[in-house]
Scaffold this active site. Structure first.
Site, PDB file in Angstrom:
ATOM      1  N   ASP A  37       0.856  -1.187   0.000  1.00  0.00           N
ATOM      2  CA  ASP A  37       0.000   0.000   0.000  1.00  0.00           C
ATOM      3  C   ASP A  37       0.890   1.234   0.000  1.00  0.00           C
ATOM      4  OD1 ASP A  37      -2.288   1.565   0.049  1.00  0.00           O
ATOM      5  OD2 ASP A  37      -3.064   0.734   1.910  1.00  0.00           O
ATOM      6  N   GLY A  38       0.291   2.359  -0.216  1.00  0.00           N
ATOM      7  CA  GLY A  38       1.006   3.623  -0.203  1.00  0.00           C
ATOM      8  C   GLY A  38       0.970   4.260   1.172  1.00  0.00           C
ATOM      9  N   ALA A  39       1.514   5.453   1.265  1.00  0.00           N
ATOM     10  CA  ALA A  39       1.508   6.221   2.505  1.00  0.00           C
ATOM     11  C   ALA A  39       1.404   7.695   2.154  1.00  0.00           C
ATOM     12  CB  ALA A  39       2.774   5.965   3.316  1.00  0.00           C
ATOM     13  N   LYS A  50      -1.042   7.398   7.321  1.00  0.00           N
ATOM     14  CA  LYS A  50      -1.920   6.877   6.287  1.00  0.00           C
ATOM     15  C   LYS A  50      -3.341   7.316   6.598  1.00  0.00           C
ATOM     16  CE  LYS A  50      -1.451   2.616   4.944  1.00  0.00           C
ATOM     17  NZ  LYS A  50      -1.526   3.009   3.535  1.00  0.00           N
ATOM     18  N   GLY A  51      -4.201   7.251   5.605  1.00  0.00           N
ATOM     19  CA  GLY A  51      -5.604   7.578   5.821  1.00  0.00           C
ATOM     20  C   GLY A  51      -6.113   8.728   4.996  1.00  0.00           C
ATOM     21  N   GLY A  52      -5.277   9.245   4.093  1.00  0.00           N
ATOM     22  CA  GLY A  52      -5.743  10.312   3.226  1.00  0.00           C
ATOM     23  C   GLY A  52      -6.931   9.882   2.377  1.00  0.00           C
ATOM     24  N   GLY A  53      -7.028   8.582   2.123  1.00  0.00           N
ATOM     25  CA  GLY A  53      -8.161   8.039   1.376  1.00  0.00           C
ATOM     26  C   GLY A  53      -9.290   7.552   2.265  1.00  0.00           C
ATOM     27  N   GLU A  59      -6.996  -0.399   6.711  1.00  0.00           N
ATOM     28  CA  GLU A  59      -5.593  -0.562   6.327  1.00  0.00           C
ATOM     29  C   GLU A  59      -4.769  -1.063   7.510  1.00  0.00           C
ATOM     30  OE1 GLU A  59      -5.314   2.879   2.864  1.00  0.00           O
ATOM     31  OE2 GLU A  59      -4.823   3.401   4.922  1.00  0.00           O
ATOM     32  N   LYS A  77       7.032  11.979  -0.244  1.00  0.00           N
ATOM     33  CA  LYS A  77       6.381  11.445   0.962  1.00  0.00           C
ATOM     34  C   LYS A  77       7.374  11.145   2.079  1.00  0.00           C
ATOM     35  CE  LYS A  77       2.493  11.380  -1.344  1.00  0.00           C
ATOM     36  NZ  LYS A  77       1.562  10.337  -1.563  1.00  0.00           N
TER      37      LYS A  77
END
Length: 179
Positions: A37-39, A50-53, A59, A77
């Site tokens: 996953d991204g960050a 994380k959690g911008g989405g 997650e 990032k």
């Protein structure tokens, strides 16, 4: 051979299924070999925001179930200290203002995330506070503290479920960071 995937959001589940990839519920599988996953931010120790989405709780659950967490991010990032990106905190709606006051006592500003003129509702039926003005120098301690506040579902600091590897995109190519 990969037989399917575990997804961390309703939107990701729909995308995977549209591609013909079988999606398993976390309760249907044991340990997950790898979570990718991204960050929104990552530091030199693999701690992340994380959690911008708005999928931070799911997650974090998938990350806790994974044997290995691989983060993919671009070099913008990578930060020295977490907190430049607004910290997402998933909260039970009735506690949002009380939690915002707790952040204000830390000299930070927490605002309710909105979508189309109404509070954003997560896949879990909760709200998100975005917190600005933090410098998170002790990610493990900060995550532990905020997660204990009544009404917090989870905080977007991923320290206890940090990445073991980050594939960092740079103009010179992909740099592999291991933690």
């Amino acid at each position: 051979r990969i037989v399917g995937a575990v997804s961390s959001s309703v939107a990701s589940t729909q995308r995977l299924q549209a591609l013909g990839i079988k999606v398993f519920d976390c309760n249907e599988v044991g340990e997950i070999a790898v979570y990718i996953d991204g960050a929104d931010e990552i530091d030199g120790s693999g701690y992340m925001i994380k959690g911008g989405g708005a999928a931070l709780t799911r997650e974090k659950i998938v990350a806790a179930q994974a044997k290995r967490f691989v983060c993919i991010a671009d070099e913008s990032k990578l930060v020295e200290v977490l907190g430049r990106f607004p910290l997402p905190v998933e909260v039970i709606p009735m506690a949002a203002q009380r939690i915002a006051r707790q952040f204000a006592a830390m000299r930070a500003e927490a605002t309710l995330r909105m979508r189309d003129g109404a509070p954003l509702v997560t896949d879990n039926g909760q709200h998100i506070l975005d917190v600005r003005g933090l410098a998170i120098r002790d990610p493990l301690g900060f995550e532990s503290e905020v997660n204990q506040w009544p009404g917090v579902v989870t905080v977007g600091v991923f320290a206890h479920q940090r990445a073991q590897v980050c594939l960092l995109g740079t103009p010179e190519g992909v740099q592999t960071l291991t933690f």
